[in-house]
Write a protein that holds these residues in place. Structure first.
Motif, mmCIF file in Angstrom:
data_model
loop_
_atom_site.group_PDB
_atom_site.id
_atom_site.type_symbol
_atom_site.label_atom_id
_atom_site.label_comp_id
_atom_site.label_asym_id
_atom_site.label_seq_id
_atom_site.Cartn_x
_atom_site.Cartn_y
_atom_site.Cartn_z
ATOM 1 N N GLY A 1 0.776 -1.225 0.000
ATOM 2 C CA GLY A 1 0.000 0.000 0.000
ATOM 3 C C GLY A 1 0.809 1.276 0.000
ATOM 4 N N ILE A 2 0.067 2.377 -0.117
ATOM 5 C CA ILE A 2 0.619 3.724 -0.025
ATOM 6 C C ILE A 2 0.044 4.346 1.238
ATOM 7 C CG2 ILE A 2 0.798 5.980 -1.124
ATOM 8 C CD1 ILE A 2 0.243 4.503 -3.797
ATOM 9 N N PHE A 3 0.923 4.868 2.070
ATOM 10 C CA PHE A 3 0.544 5.431 3.356
ATOM 11 C C PHE A 3 1.134 6.833 3.486
ATOM 12 C CE2 PHE A 3 0.912 0.867 3.633
ATOM 13 C CZ PHE A 3 -0.201 0.472 4.355
ATOM 14 N N VAL A 4 0.476 7.678 4.263
ATOM 15 C CA VAL A 4 0.982 9.023 4.549
ATOM 16 C C VAL A 4 1.065 9.176 6.055
ATOM 17 C CG1 VAL A 4 0.503 11.494 4.369
ATOM 18 C CG2 VAL A 4 -0.027 9.990 2.451
ATOM 19 N N GLY A 5 2.184 9.714 6.524
ATOM 20 C CA GLY A 5 2.351 9.956 7.950
ATOM 21 C C GLY A 5 1.395 11.031 8.423
ATOM 22 N N HIS A 6 0.625 10.729 9.440
ATOM 23 C CA HIS A 6 -0.360 11.666 9.974
ATOM 24 C C HIS A 6 0.316 12.899 10.559
ATOM 25 C CE1 HIS A 6 -3.575 12.983 12.847
ATOM 26 N NE2 HIS A 6 -4.295 12.768 11.764
ATOM 27 N N LYS A 7 1.497 12.726 11.142
ATOM 28 C CA LYS A 7 2.204 13.840 11.775
ATOM 29 C C LYS A 7 3.031 14.645 10.775
ATOM 30 C CE LYS A 7 2.625 11.209 16.033
ATOM 31 N NZ LYS A 7 3.532 10.406 16.843
ATOM 32 N N SER A 8 3.734 13.958 9.896
ATOM 33 C CA SER A 8 4.712 14.623 9.030
ATOM 34 C C SER A 8 4.223 14.904 7.614
ATOM 35 C CB SER A 8 5.976 13.775 8.923
ATOM 36 O OG SER A 8 5.707 12.613 8.156
ATOM 37 N N GLY A 9 3.286 14.104 7.142
ATOM 38 C CA GLY A 9 2.853 14.228 5.751
ATOM 39 C C GLY A 9 3.753 13.478 4.780
ATOM 40 N N LYS A 10 4.758 12.766 5.297
ATOM 41 C CA LYS A 10 5.640 11.980 4.430
ATOM 42 C C LYS A 10 4.872 10.812 3.832
ATOM 43 C CE LYS A 10 9.964 12.827 6.893
ATOM 44 N NZ LYS A 10 11.025 12.191 7.702
ATOM 45 N N VAL A 11 5.237 10.459 2.612
ATOM 46 C CA VAL A 11 4.599 9.337 1.916
ATOM 47 C C VAL A 11 5.481 8.103 2.067
ATOM 48 C CG1 VAL A 11 3.819 8.463 -0.325
ATOM 49 C CG2 VAL A 11 3.471 10.870 0.267
ATOM 50 N N TYR A 12 4.858 6.988 2.433
ATOM 51 C CA TYR A 12 5.533 5.692 2.567
ATOM 52 C C TYR A 12 4.818 4.724 1.634
ATOM 53 C CZ TYR A 12 6.984 7.941 6.930
ATOM 54 O OH TYR A 12 7.471 8.812 7.852
ATOM 55 N N SER A 13 5.541 4.125 0.706
ATOM 56 C CA SER A 13 4.882 3.220 -0.235
ATOM 57 C C SER A 13 5.583 1.875 -0.285
ATOM 58 C CB SER A 13 4.834 3.833 -1.636
ATOM 59 O OG SER A 13 6.132 4.006 -2.145
ATOM 60 N N GLY A 14 4.818 0.872 -0.664
ATOM 61 C CA GLY A 14 5.354 -0.469 -0.839
ATOM 62 C C GLY A 14 5.352 -1.328 0.404
ATOM 63 N N TYR A 15 4.695 -0.881 1.455
ATOM 64 C CA TYR A 15 4.636 -1.669 2.693
ATOM 65 C C TYR A 15 3.456 -2.630 2.650
ATOM 66 C CZ TYR A 15 8.205 1.384 4.551
ATOM 67 O OH TYR A 15 9.382 2.058 4.743
ATOM 68 N N HIS A 16 3.623 -3.791 3.291
ATOM 69 C CA HIS A 16 2.561 -4.801 3.308
ATOM 70 C C HIS A 16 1.334 -4.288 4.057
ATOM 71 C CE1 HIS A 16 6.094 -7.564 2.731
ATOM 72 N NE2 HIS A 16 5.327 -7.834 1.702
ATOM 73 N N VAL A 17 0.179 -4.388 3.428
ATOM 74 C CA VAL A 17 -1.051 -3.896 4.058
ATOM 75 C C VAL A 17 -1.470 -4.777 5.225
ATOM 76 C CG1 VAL A 17 -1.892 -2.696 2.003
ATOM 77 C CG2 VAL A 17 -2.534 -5.070 2.368
ATOM 78 N N PHE A 18 -1.058 -6.046 5.223
ATOM 79 C CA PHE A 18 -1.485 -6.938 6.307
ATOM 80 C C PHE A 18 -0.753 -6.680 7.628
ATOM 81 C CE2 PHE A 18 1.299 -9.368 3.411
ATOM 82 C CZ PHE A 18 2.388 -9.572 4.232
ATOM 83 N N ASP A 19 0.228 -5.766 7.608
ATOM 84 C CA ASP A 19 0.890 -5.364 8.855
ATOM 85 C C ASP A 19 0.118 -4.265 9.580
ATOM 86 O OD1 ASP A 19 3.016 -7.131 8.656
ATOM 87 O OD2 ASP A 19 4.287 -5.707 7.572
ATOM 88 N N PHE A 20 -0.980 -3.801 8.981
ATOM 89 C CA PHE A 20 -1.739 -2.687 9.527
ATOM 90 C C PHE A 20 -3.195 -3.054 9.767
ATOM 91 C CE2 PHE A 20 1.763 -1.002 7.107
ATOM 92 C CZ PHE A 20 2.279 -0.030 7.934
ATOM 93 N N GLU A 21 -3.826 -2.303 10.670
ATOM 94 C CA GLU A 21 -5.257 -2.447 10.917
ATOM 95 C C GLU A 21 -5.853 -1.053 11.069
ATOM 96 O OE1 GLU A 21 -5.529 -4.667 14.568
ATOM 97 O OE2 GLU A 21 -4.742 -3.033 15.771
ATOM 98 N N GLU A 22 -7.112 -0.927 10.696
ATOM 99 C CA GLU A 22 -7.789 0.354 10.842
ATOM 100 C C GLU A 22 -7.961 0.692 12.321
ATOM 101 O OE1 GLU A 22 -11.433 0.917 8.675
ATOM 102 O OE2 GLU A 22 -10.592 0.005 6.879
ATOM 103 N N ILE A 23 -7.872 1.979 12.624
ATOM 104 C CA ILE A 23 -8.132 2.425 13.983
ATOM 105 C C ILE A 23 -9.632 2.685 14.075
ATOM 106 C CG2 ILE A 23 -7.721 4.229 15.681
ATOM 107 C CD1 ILE A 23 -4.983 4.672 14.360
ATOM 108 N N PRO A 24 -10.324 2.035 15.012
ATOM 109 C CA PRO A 24 -11.765 2.255 15.155
ATOM 110 C C PRO A 24 -12.086 3.730 15.419
ATOM 111 C CG PRO A 24 -11.071 0.401 16.503
ATOM 112 C CD PRO A 24 -9.826 1.064 15.988
ATOM 113 N N ILE A 25 -13.192 4.184 14.918
ATOM 114 C CA ILE A 25 -13.579 5.599 15.025
ATOM 115 C C ILE A 25 -13.640 6.081 16.465
ATOM 116 C CG2 ILE A 25 -16.091 5.376 15.018
ATOM 117 C CD1 ILE A 25 -15.162 7.730 12.618
#
Length: 76
Positions: free
Chosen positions: A49-73
């Motif tokens: 996936g493509i991810f953006v740092g919430h704090k910095s705005g930096k873009v991180y791409s190519g990381y496995h999506v299965f290492d992440f989970e959505e944060i509940p609202i």
């Protein structure tokens, strides 16, 4: 089966990813930038996936999506 990440959601590392990275003594570049915003999956790289740092705005791409989970609202 793991729940698929929805685009434009805040995500964090899964517990299993945290444990695996700690055991392997790996510090990912984005670790100090969590939570991340998941923009979507890379079309020609399934499960990456493509991810953006919430704090910095930096873009991180190519990381496995299965290492992440959505944060509940209710936790945002």
């Amino acid at each position: 089966m793991k729940k698929k990440l929805r685009p434009n959601t805040l995500v964090r590392l899964t517990k299993s990813a945290k444990i695996a990275f700690a055991q392997a003594k790996i510090k990912q570049k984005y670790i100090d930038d969590l939570p991340l915003i998941f923009l979507g999956e890379i079309k020609n790289m399934p499960e990456h996936g493509i991810f953006v740092g919430h704090k910095s705005g930096k873009v991180y791409s190519g990381y496995h999506v299965f290492d992440f989970e959505e944060i509940p609202i209710d936790e945002t």
